[in-house]
Design a protein around this motif. Structure first.
Motif, PDB file in Angstrom:
ATOM      1  N   GLU A   1       0.810  -1.219   0.000  1.00  0.00           N
ATOM      2  CA  GLU A   1       0.000   0.000   0.000  1.00  0.00           C
ATOM      3  C   GLU A   1       0.846   1.274   0.000  1.00  0.00           C
ATOM      4  OE1 GLU A   1       0.174  -1.443   4.359  1.00  0.00           O
ATOM      5  OE2 GLU A   1      -0.003  -2.323   2.333  1.00  0.00           O
ATOM      6  N   LEU A   2       2.144   1.158   0.307  1.00  0.00           N
ATOM      7  CA  LEU A   2       3.022   2.336   0.316  1.00  0.00           C
ATOM      8  C   LEU A   2       3.960   2.380  -0.883  1.00  0.00           C
ATOM      9  CD1 LEU A   2       4.115   2.498   4.095  1.00  0.00           C
ATOM     10  CD2 LEU A   2       2.300   3.794   2.956  1.00  0.00           C
ATOM     11  N   GLU A   3       3.914   1.394  -1.764  1.00  0.00           N
ATOM     12  CA  GLU A   3       4.898   1.289  -2.836  1.00  0.00           C
ATOM     13  C   GLU A   3       4.904   2.501  -3.766  1.00  0.00           C
ATOM     14  OE1 GLU A   3       4.985  -2.303  -5.031  1.00  0.00           O
ATOM     15  OE2 GLU A   3       5.776  -3.491  -3.375  1.00  0.00           O
ATOM     16  N   GLY A   4       3.778   3.097  -4.028  1.00  0.00           N
ATOM     17  CA  GLY A   4       3.743   4.255  -4.928  1.00  0.00           C
ATOM     18  C   GLY A   4       4.304   5.517  -4.299  1.00  0.00           C
ATOM     19  N   ARG A   5       4.255   5.582  -2.959  1.00  0.00           N
ATOM     20  CA  ARG A   5       4.663   6.815  -2.265  1.00  0.00           C
ATOM     21  C   ARG A   5       6.090   6.768  -1.738  1.00  0.00           C
ATOM     22  NH1 ARG A   5       0.793   7.507   2.411  1.00  0.00           N
ATOM     23  NH2 ARG A   5       1.949   9.457   2.663  1.00  0.00           N
ATOM     24  N   ALA A   6       6.603   5.585  -1.452  1.00  0.00           N
ATOM     25  CA  ALA A   6       7.964   5.450  -0.914  1.00  0.00           C
ATOM     26  C   ALA A   6       8.966   5.602  -2.059  1.00  0.00           C
ATOM     27  CB  ALA A   6       8.134   4.099  -0.228  1.00  0.00           C
ATOM     28  N   ALA A   7       9.755   6.647  -2.003  1.00  0.00           N
ATOM     29  CA  ALA A   7      10.729   6.927  -3.059  1.00  0.00           C
ATOM     30  C   ALA A   7      11.981   7.524  -2.428  1.00  0.00           C
ATOM     31  CB  ALA A   7      10.126   7.910  -4.073  1.00  0.00           C
ATOM     32  N   PRO A   8      13.116   7.461  -3.102  1.00  0.00           N
ATOM     33  CA  PRO A   8      14.324   8.099  -2.558  1.00  0.00           C
ATOM     34  C   PRO A   8      14.093   9.585  -2.283  1.00  0.00           C
ATOM     35  CG  PRO A   8      14.907   6.681  -4.405  1.00  0.00           C
ATOM     36  CD  PRO A   8      13.408   6.734  -4.363  1.00  0.00           C
ATOM     37  N   GLY A   9      14.522  10.027  -1.096  1.00  0.00           N
ATOM     38  CA  GLY A   9      14.361  11.437  -0.740  1.00  0.00           C
ATOM     39  C   GLY A   9      13.143  11.740   0.097  1.00  0.00           C
ATOM     40  N   VAL A  10      12.244  10.762   0.322  1.00  0.00           N
ATOM     41  CA  VAL A  10      11.093  11.006   1.199  1.00  0.00           C
ATOM     42  C   VAL A  10      11.408  10.457   2.587  1.00  0.00           C
ATOM     43  CG1 VAL A  10       9.453  10.874  -0.706  1.00  0.00           C
ATOM     44  CG2 VAL A  10       9.827   8.864   0.725  1.00  0.00           C
TER      45      VAL A  10
ATOM     46  N   LEU B   1       6.512   1.834   8.347  1.00  0.00           N
ATOM     47  CA  LEU B   1       5.183   2.006   8.941  1.00  0.00           C
ATOM     48  C   LEU B   1       4.350   3.032   8.182  1.00  0.00           C
ATOM     49  CD1 LEU B   1       6.187   1.989  12.713  1.00  0.00           C
ATOM     50  CD2 LEU B   1       5.242   0.110  11.365  1.00  0.00           C
ATOM     51  N   THR B   2       4.974   4.152   7.838  1.00  0.00           N
ATOM     52  CA  THR B   2       4.224   5.189   7.112  1.00  0.00           C
ATOM     53  C   THR B   2       5.196   6.100   6.378  1.00  0.00           C
ATOM     54  OG1 THR B   2       2.514   6.891   7.316  1.00  0.00           O
ATOM     55  CG2 THR B   2       4.197   6.879   9.001  1.00  0.00           C
ATOM     56  N   VAL B   3       4.696   6.758   5.337  1.00  0.00           N
ATOM     57  CA  VAL B   3       5.470   7.727   4.570  1.00  0.00           C
ATOM     58  C   VAL B   3       5.020   9.122   4.989  1.00  0.00           C
ATOM     59  CG1 VAL B   3       5.949   8.628   2.256  1.00  0.00           C
ATOM     60  CG2 VAL B   3       5.794   6.162   2.622  1.00  0.00           C
ATOM     61  N   LEU B   4       5.980  10.003   5.280  1.00  0.00           N
ATOM     62  CA  LEU B   4       5.653  11.325   5.823  1.00  0.00           C
ATOM     63  C   LEU B   4       5.512  12.412   4.752  1.00  0.00           C
ATOM     64  CD1 LEU B   4       8.055  11.349   8.918  1.00  0.00           C
ATOM     65  CD2 LEU B   4       5.579  11.016   8.936  1.00  0.00           C
ATOM     66  N   ASP B   5       6.121  12.226   3.590  1.00  0.00           N
ATOM     67  CA  ASP B   5       6.126  13.276   2.569  1.00  0.00           C
ATOM     68  C   ASP B   5       5.369  12.842   1.322  1.00  0.00           C
ATOM     69  OD1 ASP B   5       7.952  15.105   3.968  1.00  0.00           O
ATOM     70  OD2 ASP B   5       9.448  13.541   3.610  1.00  0.00           O
ATOM     71  N   ASP B   6       4.694  13.805   0.708  1.00  0.00           N
ATOM     72  CA  ASP B   6       4.009  13.531  -0.556  1.00  0.00           C
ATOM     73  C   ASP B   6       4.983  13.529  -1.730  1.00  0.00           C
ATOM     74  OD1 ASP B   6       1.533  13.384   0.703  1.00  0.00           O
ATOM     75  OD2 ASP B   6       1.248  15.565   0.579  1.00  0.00           O
ATOM     76  N   ALA B   7       6.081  14.253  -1.587  1.00  0.00           N
ATOM     77  CA  ALA B   7       7.107  14.320  -2.636  1.00  0.00           C
ATOM     78  C   ALA B   7       8.472  14.338  -1.965  1.00  0.00           C
ATOM     79  CB  ALA B   7       6.912  15.582  -3.483  1.00  0.00           C
ATOM     80  N   PRO B   8       9.545  13.920  -2.650  1.00  0.00           N
ATOM     81  CA  PRO B   8      10.879  13.904  -2.036  1.00  0.00           C
ATOM     82  C   PRO B   8      11.302  15.288  -1.548  1.00  0.00           C
ATOM     83  CG  PRO B   8      10.887  12.649  -4.084  1.00  0.00           C
ATOM     84  CD  PRO B   8       9.560  13.338  -4.013  1.00  0.00           C
ATOM     85  N   VAL B   9      11.880  15.343  -0.340  1.00  0.00           N
ATOM     86  CA  VAL B   9      12.415  16.618   0.167  1.00  0.00           C
ATOM     87  C   VAL B   9      13.871  16.786  -0.239  1.00  0.00           C
ATOM     88  CG1 VAL B   9      10.835  16.796   2.109  1.00  0.00           C
ATOM     89  CG2 VAL B   9      12.971  15.529   2.397  1.00  0.00           C
ATOM     90  N   LEU B  10      14.514  15.683  -0.645  1.00  0.00           N
ATOM     91  CA  LEU B  10      15.868  15.736  -1.204  1.00  0.00           C
ATOM     92  C   LEU B  10      15.876  14.993  -2.530  1.00  0.00           C
ATOM     93  CD1 LEU B  10      18.421  15.030   1.705  1.00  0.00           C
ATOM     94  CD2 LEU B  10      17.908  17.204   0.607  1.00  0.00           C
TER      95      LEU B  10
END
Length: 825
Positions: A29-38, A72-81
């Protein structure tokens, strides 16, 4: 075959000793949102405590060798770095002995960080009786349940820890969680939110909207007024519509309900105001400036990384060259960055750059509110601002297409961070220019010895501005021997020469600036009978007397105590020794009754009396005399200031630092350069007890070249930078014996490494352990080892390994050990 997505995560909870990328499985359920920089929240350690992490990379595995924990959860909608930001964080970790997460924290604004809160609640379907049965005989578990049930079925971890005092609640919490009695929940709240405003816009064509409200124009005039205004504007902030029409928010909601207009939220940016600033035309350069600009612009256009030193006397017009370079960079579609020392980022400078670049400029410095800094960072990241003006930490600003970085007053110690990560902004700027093929311009009238050496060696390009802009003469400098003043019976800090020059300025209606790099009234208080000196109970320093509040204060930990009437040891009378800015102000007010004297130091700067407000008063009200610390030494440009006085030129010259001469020369040159920047001739008085000292003589003559030749010979002889680098390992702790033991262990390890060095010519030198300049600060003892050698990857790797081993050693419990490269203190 099923693939499993794995995130490699840098953790906030990982100390330097255990810092590495940790693998976590990404739930589907987090695969689309978890990315490098988040950023993510993950469980860590045996107790699975929740901690924040930054995803560095993603990998796919066909099967897992062992079971791993999940995100557990992703905090950012887009990478901060971005990818470049992650590479920079990894580079900072390698160069400056910090964790990847420490590096990321330095790169991002404080308002972006989350506060993570763990809480425990009673699981669904569990009643009070069942929960106490599960607790069994565990007193801790029962006390935890008492608290949670009393709090309504849920309690924060902090409350639970407070209830148990010194006892560890984790075993009892684990017991209740594993039995399904309690559930751990984690929430994250960001320090600063996005600021929004409500915007109203017509939902219909203007003609139709007017046709709907015109029939009721007399009975509902406010509805008509709102629609009429929006017909001309298209859309506007609800607050502004209400202000100009007198309508209420209810009127707007009613129009929205009728389908005539729409109400939406729009993000707005909190901005730093530069006041009313008229747009400025491109600066007019003199011939020398134009030559410098063309040379530097050619380097910038070459599209390969380069470093250039712009070496110009004080008042030579380096700022006009900077502005011309930035304009050229913007014309090429590139972005630019200007870094200045914290003390030099004056309202004057902000207005100058705002006049040239308007909304295209973003300001980043530590005095901004968290919301302002966060919004300026967002404007830079989105590309709305293509020019950044800021202090040390602005070097991390996420500018796209970065083509130019300017480091003004590059010799300043404030460019070196004293906290983790202990980086120098110059090193960061060089890295970013190397990655982007940009130009780094190092500007100064008194370059650091290292920079000038590299420029003279041909490693850096060098461009010179040898004359003041508009051909103004440099100030005439008088050196006053304070020993003669004492012999003549003058025990004050104002010599006869300075007294005469101040009186002359007062007669002509011209202004004066006096510099003393020590705040307070007296350096210390001493008993005339037994010689006892009040010292700080938490630090190994004497207390400084402040006459404004009649207290003795420590400038390291902030300890404060009332000045006793008599010596606490023997009852003798107290003497006041040394002088600070408060004392100078009192002496001036006594010498010149009725003349206003303005003082500017950290004691006078407050929320209501800001740096900007004091300087504005000095300029606009033509206050005759300004006394201050380093705050008055740099970045000030007042036409009516014709006299500068240096109260105690020796203050920083005889301290325990190989940079003392360089710092003193630079400071004196900068202070003297504040005089005569308008059409009037400037004068400067340097008061010293050692007038024959070469540093004082060269500074008085504004002779940097001869000062450099003398200083570089001394550095070569002593093998100090730029000939070798200094790695300083500092151990600190509450127990002095433990701190010294840790230092001795490190020394033995380094001695074995040095003994195996292949060639004696460039063999590293090891000094210490020795106490720091101030051995104890806030009850913590500090000892240091100094390794003198070349800064290579092999040396950094060895020291990193030693630091990890030392910080993991149980014998060093309670001792903190860290490394710094070429420190300034």
């Amino acid at each position: 075959m099923e693939h499993v997505s794995i995130a490699r995560v840098a953790l906030a909870a990982a100390t330097y000793a255990i810092d590495r990328p940790y693998d976590y499985q990404i739930p589907q359920e987090l695969e689309g949102r978890a990315a490098p920089g988040v950023r993510v929240i993950v469980p860590f350690g045996a107790g699975n405590r929740r901690t924040e992490g930054l995803i560095l990379a993603l990998t796919d595995e066909t099967r897992l060798e062992k079971k791993i924990k999940a995100v557990l959860t992703v905090l950012d909608d887009a990478p901060v770095l971005g990818a470049d930001g992650i590479k920079l964080a990894l580079w900072v970790r390698d160069r400056f002995f910090c964790t990847v997460y420490d590096a990321a924290r330095a790169m991002l604004p404080a308002g972006l960080w989350f506060s993570i809160q763990d809480s425990y609640r009673v699981a669904e379907g569990v009643d009070r009786e069942r929960s106490y049965d599960a607790a069994g005989r565990s007193d801790h578990a029962r006390r935890i349940l008492d608290l949670i049930w009393a709090a309504g079925g849920s309690a924060e971890l902090g409350q639970i820890r407070a209830a148990l005092g010194t006892k560890d609640p984790n075993p009892a919490l684990r017991q209740l969680t594993e039995q399904g009695i309690l559930v751990l929940e984690t929430s994250a709240s960001r320090g600063v939110g996005d600021k929004t405003e409500q915007v109203a816009a017509l939902a219909l064509p203007a003609e139709e909207a007017l046709a709907l409200v015109t029939p009721k124009r007399k009975t509902a005039p406010l509805r008509y007024a709102v629609v009429e205004l929006l017909c001309g504007l298209g859309s506007a902030a609800s607050k502004e519509i209400c202000y100009f029409t007198g309508a209420s928010p209810a009127t707007l909601r009613a129009l929205a309900k009728s389908g005539i207009l729409t109400l939406e939220k729009r993000e707005v940016f909190r901005r730093v105001s530069a006041g009313e600033v008229e747009p400025a035309a491109p600066p007019v350069l003199n011939q020398e400036q134009q030559t410098a600009f063309l040379h530097l612009d050619a380097l910038a256009r070459a599209e390969k990384p380069a470093v250039a030193l712009l070496y110009g006397v004080t008042g030579s017009g380096k700022t006009q060259v900077y502005i011309s370079l930035i304009r050229a960079a913007l014309d090429r579609g590139e972005s630019a960055m200007v870094l200045v020392p914290e003390i030099a980022l004056t309202p004057q400078l902000l207005r100058i750059f705002s006049a040239h670049f308007g909304e295209n400029i973003a300001v980043l410095h530590s005095s901004l509110r968290a919301g302002e800094r966060y919004d300026e960072w967002k404007r830079v990241r989105s590309g709305r601002a293509r020019v950044v003006l800021g202090t040390r930490s602005a070097v991390f600003a996420p500018l796209k297409d970065l083509g130019l970085i300017i480091l003004d007053e590059e010799q300043e110690a404030s460019y070196k961070s004293e906290n983790t990560p202990r980086y120098h902004a110059r090193d960061m700027a060089k890295y970013r220019c190397a990655r982007n093929g940009g130009l780094l311009v190092l500007g100064s009238a008194t370059p650091s010895i290292e920079t000038m050496y590299l420029a003279k060696s041909g490693v850096y390009h060098m461009v010179t501005l040898s004359r003041r802009y508009n051909e103004h003469a440099l100030p005439h400098v008088f050196v006053t021997d304070m020993k003669e003043a004492l012999r003549s019976g003058n025990g004050t800090s104002i010599s006869a020469r300075l007294h005469r020059e101040l009186a002359s300025n007062l007669e002509r209606g011209e202004q004066s600036i006096l510099f003393l790099n020590r705040r307070g009234a007296s350096r210390m208080v001493s008993c005339g009978e037994c010689g006892a000196v009040p010292t700080c109970p938490r630090c190994s320093v004497h207390l400084t007397y402040h006459s404004a509040n009649g207290r003795l204060m420590c400038h390291y930990c902030g300890h404060s105590e009332r000045l006793p009437d008599h010596c606490p040891e023997c009852g003798g009378a107290l003497n006041f020794i040394g002088v600070g800015t408060q004392k100078v102000q009192e002496e001036l007010e006594s010498l010149f009754p009725g003349v206003e004297v303005l003082r500017m130091d950290t004691d006078t700067i407050s929320a209501s009396q800001s740096h900007e407000a004091l300087l504005s008063r000095f300029e606009k009200e033509k206050i005759p005399i300004l006394v201050g610390t380093q705050m008055v030494a740099k970045g000030l440009d007042f036409e009516n200031v014709t006299l500068v006085g240096v109260i105690a030129a020796d203050l920083a010259l005889y301290v325990d630092s190989f940079r003392a001469a360089e710092r003193t020369f630079s400071l004196l040159t900068q202070v003297v350069g504040r005089a005569g920047r308008g059409g009037k001739t400037g004068r400067a008085v340097i008061q010293t007890y050692t007038p024959d000292n070469d540093v004082i003589r060269y500074a008085a003559a504004q002779d940097y070249d001869n000062f450099f030749e003398q200083e570089i010979d001394l550095r070569r002889l002593m093998e100090y930078p730029p000939f070798r680098d200094l790695f300083v390992l500092t151990a600190s702790g509450l127990n002095e014996v433990s701190v010294l033991r840790a230092c001795q262990q490190l020394r033995r390890s380094l001695e074995r490494w040095i003994a195996a060095w292949p060639s004696p010519e460039n063999r590293p030198r090891l000094l210490g352990p020795a106490p720091a300049a101030v051995a104890k600060v806030n009850h913590r003892y500090r000892y240091r080892l100094t390794l003198m050698c070349q800064n290579t990857k092999e040396v950094r790797g060895l020291l990193a390994q030693m630091l990890r081993a030392a910080n993991s050693d149980k014998e060093n419990r309670g001792v903190s050990i860290f490394a710094d490269v070429n420190p300034y203190d």
